[in-house]
Design a protein around this motif. Structure first.
Motif: not given
Length: 188
Positions: A151-176
């Protein structure tokens, strides 16, 4: 950036500094995603980009997830649940949330092929984000709030959310993290 470097260097980041991401950069990510392979070039994806006020609505819905985190206590442990609760409360201050959706056909073979294609599109998007100096994380949308998110994403009927991607400029150091090594069987 070389492809191998991007593949090995990309990490899932869950804490962001909140700076806005330019629309042009988001456009580059979406374009890269659309170059993913798909069954018979069906391109079974749609990207719902949420920023500003709509992003706040997404975060409010995602914050409802914390009510169910106790179910994961045995899996995540107390620290993991606490970390997840902090993340879901604000989505790590990510200024952009992208819902990646795919049509539901009712045919399990087509739906599986669509999910594989969408996964490839997501990987293109994540690698391009890394290449452009952005940080990201692909997360599953919890099933118990799926309808509210649609509803928030105003998605039409017959579609489903597969994934959400959060995106921006990181504020943490990734570790391997160590990679599993027992992942292949060669047949001769």
């Amino acid at each position: 950036m070389e492809l191998a470097e991007a593949i090995r260097g990309r990490r899932s980041i869950r804490m962001f500094d909140g700076r806005e991401v330019e629309r042009d950069l988001i456009g580059q990510l979406i374009t890269a995603a659309t170059y993913a392979p798909s069954r018979m070039n069906t391109q079974p994806w749609h990207f719902h980009v949420s920023v500003g006020e709509s992003r706040k609505e997404v975060a409010e819905v995602m914050a409802m997830t914390t009510a169910y985190l106790e179910e994961y206590l045995d899996i995540l442990g107390p620290e993991g649940v606490e970390h997840a609760a902090r993340f879901y409360a604000d989505l790590g201050s990510a200024p952009v949330v992208i819902a990646v959706a795919s049509p539901v056909t009712g045919d399990p073979n087509v739906d599986r092929d669509n999910a594989i294609s969408v996964g490839a599109a997501i990987q293109n998007l994540l690698l391009t984000a890394h290449d452009l100096g952005l940080s990201s994380c692909s997360i599953s949308s919890p099933h118990w709030i799926r309808d509210r998110l649609r509803s928030v994403f105003k998605m039409v009927e017959g579609w489903e959310i597969i994934s959400l991607i959060v995106l921006g400029y990181g504020a943490e150091e990734p570790h391997e993290r160590n990679r599993h090594t027992d992942v292949v069987t060669y047949l001769t």
